[in-house]
Structures are given as C-alpha cells and as structure tokens.
Motif scaffolding. Structure first.
Motif, mmCIF file in Angstrom:
data_model
loop_
_atom_site.group_PDB
_atom_site.id
_atom_site.type_symbol
_atom_site.label_atom_id
_atom_site.label_comp_id
_atom_site.label_asym_id
_atom_site.label_seq_id
_atom_site.Cartn_x
_atom_site.Cartn_y
_atom_site.Cartn_z
ATOM 1 N N SER A 56 0.762 -1.104 0.013
ATOM 2 C CA SER A 56 -0.122 -0.079 -0.060
ATOM 3 C C SER A 56 0.859 1.195 -0.035
ATOM 4 O O SER A 56 0.572 2.387 -0.417
ATOM 5 C CB SER A 56 -1.052 0.036 1.051
ATOM 6 N N ASN A 57 2.186 1.284 0.475
ATOM 7 C CA ASN A 57 2.793 2.297 0.481
ATOM 8 C C ASN A 57 3.543 2.721 -0.779
ATOM 9 O O ASN A 57 4.585 3.481 -1.222
ATOM 10 C CB ASN A 57 3.868 2.324 1.519
ATOM 11 N N GLY A 58 3.367 1.925 -1.937
ATOM 12 C CA GLY A 58 4.197 1.994 -3.129
ATOM 13 C C GLY A 58 5.125 1.028 -3.529
ATOM 14 O O GLY A 58 5.568 1.132 -4.684
ATOM 15 N N THR A 59 5.603 0.226 -2.571
ATOM 16 C CA THR A 59 6.618 -0.492 -2.859
ATOM 17 C C THR A 59 6.279 -1.909 -3.199
ATOM 18 O O THR A 59 5.111 -2.202 -3.347
ATOM 19 C CB THR A 59 7.464 -0.741 -1.513
ATOM 20 N N ILE A 60 7.191 -2.801 -3.783
ATOM 21 C CA ILE A 60 7.016 -4.011 -4.347
ATOM 22 C C ILE A 60 7.668 -4.987 -3.200
ATOM 23 O O ILE A 60 9.057 -4.723 -2.921
ATOM 24 C CB ILE A 60 7.433 -4.321 -5.565
ATOM 25 N N SER A 61 7.234 -6.150 -3.084
ATOM 26 C CA SER A 61 7.905 -7.047 -2.195
ATOM 27 C C SER A 61 7.989 -8.428 -3.022
ATOM 28 O O SER A 61 7.019 -8.607 -3.758
ATOM 29 C CB SER A 61 7.358 -7.457 -0.782
#
Length: 273
Positions: A56-61
C-alpha cells in the motif's frame, strides 16, 4: 496548582501525539499479489515459488520460498530483462536466499539503476527471475519467466524423426506466452554426446525440401538433447507468434553442425503440414 497545570499540559500533548500517530501514520499492507512457479535447471533439484506483492505504500516485495536447497548454501537471486531462453542483464538484485530455510524477502521500488518501478510495471515486464548456486558461480539452479513472458497453458508438440543417424527421436514443443510470443523447447535423445547442433524452421513440406529459412533456433545440446528459444519474429524481422506456428507451412530440421548442414539428425513437419 502550577504542578497540576503542567501535568495537564503534558497529558494534552500526549493525547495529541497519540492521536496523530494513530490517524496519520498509514500502515503498510498487502494490496495484491501474484505467484510464479520456479522450475529447476542444470540438473539441480531446486524449485519453489516467487510471490510478487503490491504494498500500500507504493513498494513491491518479492518473497521466495524454495525447496531442494543445500542447507549450507546462500543462493543469490535476480530479476533480469528478456526471457530465460534469450538471457539478459540483471535488472533487480534480490536478497540472497538462505539454503537452510529456502526463503528470501526483498522490498523495493526502484531497479538497480535507480529507475522507479511499480507493481503493475513489474507484472508487465519483459523479464525472468533466476536463483544461482552461489555468489561465486553464475550457474542457474532455478528460474521462471515473469511479466509478459509468463507461459500460458496453450501448447502444441510435433514429433521429430531420425534421418541420417539411427535412433534419434523426440519432439519440439511450442508454448504460448501471454504476450503472444512462443517458447520453443527441443527434447531429443540419442544425439552425439558433447555436440552442439543447429536447428531451423524452413518453409514448405519435408517432401519438397529444402525450403527457405524462416527461423534459426538456439543450438540443441547433444548431451541433454535440449534447446530453448524464444520466437517472436522470423529471420526477416516479420512477426512470428505462437498462433502463426499452428498454421505455418513449414518443417523443422536439426543438423549435425554449422559446417555439416547436409547431415540431418532429426526432422518433422509443423503447422499446417
């Protein structure tokens, strides 16, 4: 009285701070994810999954869960450009997987060169993911094509027959990617061990060979009988996609070497033939 006033002020500040922390600091949660199945390579038994997570914070895991890993190994992992059949440069370096647990977890929002990348861009990427045997060895132990290169369930195989060398047999399988291109895989047995054998698509029926060259595959390994090629266009740069291969008027020819193309190891009609 003064002490009570100070306590009241401190309590008010604490309430305001607590309220801001609760309401203004957004919790990072998983919005969506996609899982890819890794397949083993080069005789290793390593396999598993790679899960791409949209945060949700714009990062990818990227979460790796591997099986068959040596317990004392540390296995580097990378996302590359292009398909695994074509190979390509490293685009994103992932956290090294532990051989003991088979796990790795990486969170990012940029490629190695600093370019921003979103979850949707990763799902549309012309790429593939590899896991390596160790930091000092470039050999791949597991891999998967990702993004637009992901393989679909659409596949077709053609039998290849022996020609000038007795006992050679097998097939070629075409599998459609979600971008419409095709992965071509040779599975042949009884080839000259240690050799590297060119393979081609020629126009026309085998009965009327030779035809005009349409496409040159990556060479077939004589020891494993395997070859992997990505098909997107013909030798003249015209589109040649999976659906075209189903109706093409052509045949496949595997020969002994670049200099001995008149010695045919295996052949077979494909497409409309």
């Amino acid at each position: 009285m003064e002490i009570l006033k100070k306590i009241s002020i401190l309590f008010s500040i604490f309430i305001i701070f607590s309220s801001c922390t609760k309401d203004d600091v957004e919790e990072n949660v998983e919005i969506a994810s996609k899982t890819y199945q890794l397949q083993s390579a080069n005789g290793y038994s390593v396999s598993g999954t790679a899960r791409f997570i949209n945060n949700s914070n714009g990062t990818i895991s990227v979460e790796l869960n591997l099986t068959g890993t040596p317990s004392n190994a540390m296995l580097p992992a990378y996302i590359h450009s292009n398909t695994a059949a074509e190979t390509g440069p490293i685009s994103i370096s992932l956290v090294t997987a532990s051989g003991e647990t088979g796990e790795s977890f990486t969170t990012f929002n940029t490629k190695d060169d600093g370019t921003q990348i979103s979850y949707q861009q990763l799902l549309n990427m012309d790429g593939y993911l590899t896991v390596r045997v160790d930091s000092n060895n470039s050999q791949i132990v597991a891999y998967v094509d990702i993004g637009q290169n992901e393989l679909t369930q659409n596949t077709t195989s053609y039998t290849l027959q022996e020609v000038d060398l007795d006992g050679v047999l097998g097939n070629i399988t075409f599998t459609e990617r979600i971008n419409g291109e095709a992965l071509a895989v040779f599975n042949l047995s009884n080839l000259p061990s240690g050799g590297s054998h060119p393979a081609y698509i020629y126009s026309g029926d085998l009965a009327n060979a030779p035809g005009s060259l349409i496409y040159a595959f990556n060479n077939v390994d004589g020891t494993t009988g395997k070859s992997f090629s990505n098909i997107a266009e013909d030798e003249n740069g015209n589109p040649l996609l999976y659906q075209d291969l189903l109706t093409i008027d052509a045949y496949v020819d595997v020969v002994l070497s670049e200099t001995t193309t008149n010695y045919h190891l295996a052949q077979g009609n494909i497409g409309s033939n």
